[in-house]
Structures are given as structure tokens and as C-alpha cells.
Design a protein around this motif. Structure first.
Motif, PDB file in Angstrom:
ATOM      1  N   ASP A 160       8.239  41.107  -8.153  1.00 44.92           N
ATOM      2  CA  ASP A 160       9.291  40.494  -8.963  1.00 44.92           C
ATOM      3  C   ASP A 160      10.006  41.557  -9.806  1.00 44.92           C
ATOM      4  O   ASP A 160       9.410  42.147 -10.693  1.00 44.92           O
ATOM      5  CB  ASP A 160       8.634  39.434  -9.854  1.00 44.92           C
ATOM      6  CG  ASP A 160       9.576  38.800 -10.851  1.00 44.92           C
ATOM      7  OD1 ASP A 160      10.803  39.019 -10.768  1.00 44.92           O
ATOM      8  OD2 ASP A 160       9.087  38.079 -11.730  1.00 44.92           O
ATOM      9  N   PRO A 161      11.302  41.803  -9.548  1.00 38.19           N
ATOM     10  CA  PRO A 161      12.019  42.841 -10.292  1.00 38.19           C
ATOM     11  C   PRO A 161      12.229  42.484 -11.769  1.00 38.19           C
ATOM     12  O   PRO A 161      12.454  43.373 -12.585  1.00 38.19           O
ATOM     13  CB  PRO A 161      13.343  42.979  -9.554  1.00 38.19           C
ATOM     14  CG  PRO A 161      13.520  41.703  -8.820  1.00 38.19           C
ATOM     15  CD  PRO A 161      12.140  41.186  -8.528  1.00 38.19           C
ATOM     16  N   SER A 162      12.120  41.206 -12.119  1.00 38.89           N
ATOM     17  CA  SER A 162      12.271  40.824 -13.530  1.00 38.89           C
ATOM     18  C   SER A 162      11.028  41.199 -14.326  1.00 38.89           C
ATOM     19  O   SER A 162      11.069  41.289 -15.546  1.00 38.89           O
ATOM     20  CB  SER A 162      12.529  39.317 -13.654  1.00 38.89           C
ATOM     21  OG  SER A 162      11.340  38.584 -13.356  1.00 38.89           O
ATOM     22  N   PHE A 179      17.226  36.273  -5.999  1.00 30.47           N
ATOM     23  CA  PHE A 179      17.298  37.713  -5.766  1.00 30.47           C
ATOM     24  C   PHE A 179      18.071  37.976  -4.487  1.00 30.47           C
ATOM     25  O   PHE A 179      18.058  37.152  -3.578  1.00 30.47           O
ATOM     26  CB  PHE A 179      15.888  38.315  -5.620  1.00 30.47           C
ATOM     27  CG  PHE A 179      14.991  38.056  -6.798  1.00 30.47           C
ATOM     28  CD1 PHE A 179      15.246  38.622  -8.037  1.00 30.47           C
ATOM     29  CD2 PHE A 179      13.871  37.241  -6.655  1.00 30.47           C
ATOM     30  CE1 PHE A 179      14.414  38.389  -9.119  1.00 30.47           C
ATOM     31  CE2 PHE A 179      13.034  36.997  -7.734  1.00 30.47           C
ATOM     32  CZ  PHE A 179      13.303  37.572  -8.973  1.00 30.47           C
ATOM     33  N   ASP A 180      18.720  39.139  -4.410  1.00 29.62           N
ATOM     34  CA  ASP A 180      19.434  39.520  -3.194  1.00 29.62           C
ATOM     35  C   ASP A 180      18.465  39.781  -2.049  1.00 29.62           C
ATOM     36  O   ASP A 180      18.782  39.544  -0.889  1.00 29.62           O
ATOM     37  CB  ASP A 180      20.284  40.772  -3.431  1.00 29.62           C
ATOM     38  CG  ASP A 180      21.469  40.500  -4.356  1.00 29.62           C
ATOM     39  OD1 ASP A 180      21.891  39.331  -4.455  1.00 29.62           O
ATOM     40  OD2 ASP A 180      21.955  41.459  -4.971  1.00 29.62           O
ATOM     41  N   GLU A 181      17.284  40.308  -2.376  1.00 32.19           N
ATOM     42  CA  GLU A 181      16.239  40.551  -1.397  1.00 32.19           C
ATOM     43  C   GLU A 181      15.022  39.724  -1.790  1.00 32.19           C
ATOM     44  O   GLU A 181      14.839  39.405  -2.964  1.00 32.19           O
ATOM     45  CB  GLU A 181      15.837  42.032  -1.392  1.00 32.19           C
ATOM     46  CG  GLU A 181      16.948  42.955  -0.985  1.00 32.19           C
ATOM     47  CD  GLU A 181      16.519  44.416  -1.063  1.00 32.19           C
ATOM     48  OE1 GLU A 181      15.417  44.703  -1.579  1.00 32.19           O
ATOM     49  OE2 GLU A 181      17.274  45.261  -0.594  1.00 32.19           O
ATOM     50  N   ALA A 185       9.969  34.860  -3.650  1.00 30.36           N
ATOM     51  CA  ALA A 185      11.267  34.373  -4.140  1.00 30.36           C
ATOM     52  C   ALA A 185      12.372  35.155  -3.440  1.00 30.36           C
ATOM     53  O   ALA A 185      12.331  36.381  -3.364  1.00 30.36           O
ATOM     54  CB  ALA A 185      11.379  34.530  -5.650  1.00 30.36           C
ATOM     55  N   CYS A 186      13.340  34.421  -2.930  1.00 29.61           N
ATOM     56  CA  CYS A 186      14.474  35.006  -2.210  1.00 29.61           C
ATOM     57  C   CYS A 186      15.769  34.530  -2.880  1.00 29.61           C
ATOM     58  O   CYS A 186      15.755  34.091  -4.018  1.00 29.61           O
ATOM     59  CB  CYS A 186      14.429  34.588  -0.744  1.00 29.61           C
ATOM     60  SG  CYS A 186      12.929  35.117   0.126  1.00 29.61           S
ATOM     61  N   LEU A 190       9.483  27.176 -11.022  1.00 27.87           N
ATOM     62  CA  LEU A 190       9.681  27.991  -9.828  1.00 27.87           C
ATOM     63  C   LEU A 190      11.113  28.510  -9.785  1.00 27.87           C
ATOM     64  O   LEU A 190      12.054  27.755 -10.066  1.00 27.87           O
ATOM     65  CB  LEU A 190       9.415  27.173  -8.566  1.00 27.87           C
ATOM     66  CG  LEU A 190       7.991  26.657  -8.372  1.00 27.87           C
ATOM     67  CD1 LEU A 190       7.937  25.717  -7.177  1.00 27.87           C
ATOM     68  CD2 LEU A 190       7.025  27.810  -8.193  1.00 27.87           C
ATOM     69  N   LEU A 191      11.267  29.761  -9.434  1.00 29.42           N
ATOM     70  CA  LEU A 191      12.600  30.316  -9.267  1.00 29.42           C
ATOM     71  C   LEU A 191      13.272  29.659  -8.064  1.00 29.42           C
ATOM     72  O   LEU A 191      12.603  29.372  -7.061  1.00 29.42           O
ATOM     73  CB  LEU A 191      12.519  31.823  -9.014  1.00 29.42           C
ATOM     74  CG  LEU A 191      12.065  32.694 -10.171  1.00 29.42           C
ATOM     75  CD1 LEU A 191      11.799  34.115  -9.686  1.00 29.42           C
ATOM     76  CD2 LEU A 191      13.109  32.691 -11.271  1.00 29.42           C
TER      77      LEU A 191
END
Length: 119
Positions: free
Chosen positions: A3-5, A103-105, A98-99, A61-62
Motif C-alpha cells: 500500500d503506497p499510502s 491506485f493506478d497499479e 487494492a487496484c 475497504l478501499l
């Protein structure tokens, strides 16, 4: 990639640590030249995922989060004394990813316990 966040990073790191032997166990396994690998037999969206989505509170959930259950065989090989040995056993776990649109990826958020996947 996680998770980049960073919201799930500590939990994902904890999940991953449960998949590996302890430092003491690694030390012992190293003396046997132990190798370990996974053969994946199946990857699927578990039937219970729809229920999980229905039961999740808003914001839990995202958007774009999905679960995939992986089933396969864990293999372990090494040398004990002078004898080659290999063991294998069935294994299953669930990836929570999560997509888009979050997120872009796609990014790995969490892992279930080994052998306690969503079905």
C-alpha cells in the motif's frame, strides 16, 4: 508492492513475518541448505468475498479492493547429514489487493494466515 499510502504497511509486514521461519529456525535450516518454494495450483476470488463486501462498513475497504485465494503445495528440500530430503504439503492463503480506482497499479494490502484463507 504494498500500500503506497502506508496505511496497511505495518499490518502487511506483520502478515509476511508469519509466513517465514523465526531467525532461530532459519539458522538451523541454513545448516541443512534448506530451499523452499510454492507451486500454485489455483487462484480464485473466494465465494465468501461478496459477503465480506456486503458486511464491510463504509470506508473499511478501499474502492477496487479484491481478494484472491491461492491454493497449492509448499515444497521444502535440504540435506540432513548426507541424505537429501524433501517434504511437501498443501497450503492455502488469501491475498487482499487494492487496484483502480484507488491506485493506478494494484497493491498488496494484507495476507490471510497460512491455511486460513477465505473460501
Amino acid at each position: 508492492m504494498g500500500d503506497p499510502s502506508g496505511d496497511e504497511s505495518a499490518a502487511l509486514e506483520s502478515d509476511i513475518r508469519t509466513y517465514f521461519p523465526t531467525a532461530d529456525a532459519w539458522s538451523k535450516l541454513r545448516t541443512y541448505g534448506t530451499r523452499q518454494w510454492l507451486t500454485i495450483d489455483d487462484a480464485f476470488i473466494p465465494a465468501s468475498w461478496d459477503d465480506a463486501l456486503d458486511q464491510a462498513a463504509e470506508g473499511d475497504l478501499l474502492p477496487g479492493t479484491i481478494a484472491y485465494t491461492i491454493s497449492g503445495t509448499r515444497h521444502r528440500a535440504g540435506i540432513v547429514g548426507t541424505e537429501s530430503q524433501e517434504t511437501s504439503r498443501p497450503i492455502a492463503f488469501t491475498l487482499f489487493i487494492a487496484c483502480a480506482p484507488s491506485f493506478d497499479e494494484c497493491h498488496l494490502l494484507r495476507l490471510s494466515e497460512v491455511d486460513n484463507p477465505l473460501r
